[in-house]
Design a protein around this motif. Structure first.
Motif: not given
Length: 146
Positions: A1-21
């Motif tokens: 499992m590539n944790k760096s890729e998982i972390l990138k997904i988490v960062q992208e999801k948070l960025s999307e939430k921030i932009a929406t808010l």
């Protein structure tokens, strides 16, 4: 499992939430300004309700910004014991210890992104592969740890 890729997904999801808010706050502020100019003083209660909504959105925005900033401390190296940045597989599923975000899909697997402060995160913290944990009368065995 590539944790760096998982972390990138988490960062992208948070960025999307921030932009929406941020967009929701801007739209709500714009509607509040329209209310001020066109409705007059007898609609003060409506303006106060709109302001409360802006305040609630701002709180959510601040929490998400804090969560995204905390990701800079996540260690993507292989872990021997569970801590911040661990990817854990139990007999019940996959858990990524970072921030409270919920479910993501990675390589067609459901991974629950949880914080160290969540009930499960607290129980998992400092555990090792092969350990058994119990939460809400449900036992889980740690099958793998990255």
């Amino acid at each position: 499992m590539n944790k760096s890729e998982i972390l990138k997904i988490v960062q992208e999801k948070l960025s999307e939430k921030i932009a929406t808010l941020e967009r929701m706050i801007a739209e709500t502020r714009a509607s509040n300004n329209e209310t001020k100019s066109s409705m007059g003083d007898k609609y003060e209660t409506t303006r106060e309700m709109v302001q409360q909504e802006i305040n609630n959105l701002q709180i959510q925005l601040n929490e998400n910004v804090r969560a995204k900033n905390s990701l800079t401390f996540v260690n993507t190296n292989l872990h021997q014991t569970i801590g911040l940045g661990s990817l854990v597989q139990t007999d019940k599923g996959f858990f990524y210890i970072a921030v409270s975000l919920g479910e993501i899909i990675f390589n067609e697997k459901k991974i629950f992104v949880i914080s160290t402060e969540s009930p499960l995160g607290k129980v998992l913290f400092n555990k090792n592969k092969g350990d058994e944990i119990s939460l809400n009368n449900t036992k889980q065995i740690i099958k793998n740890l990255w």
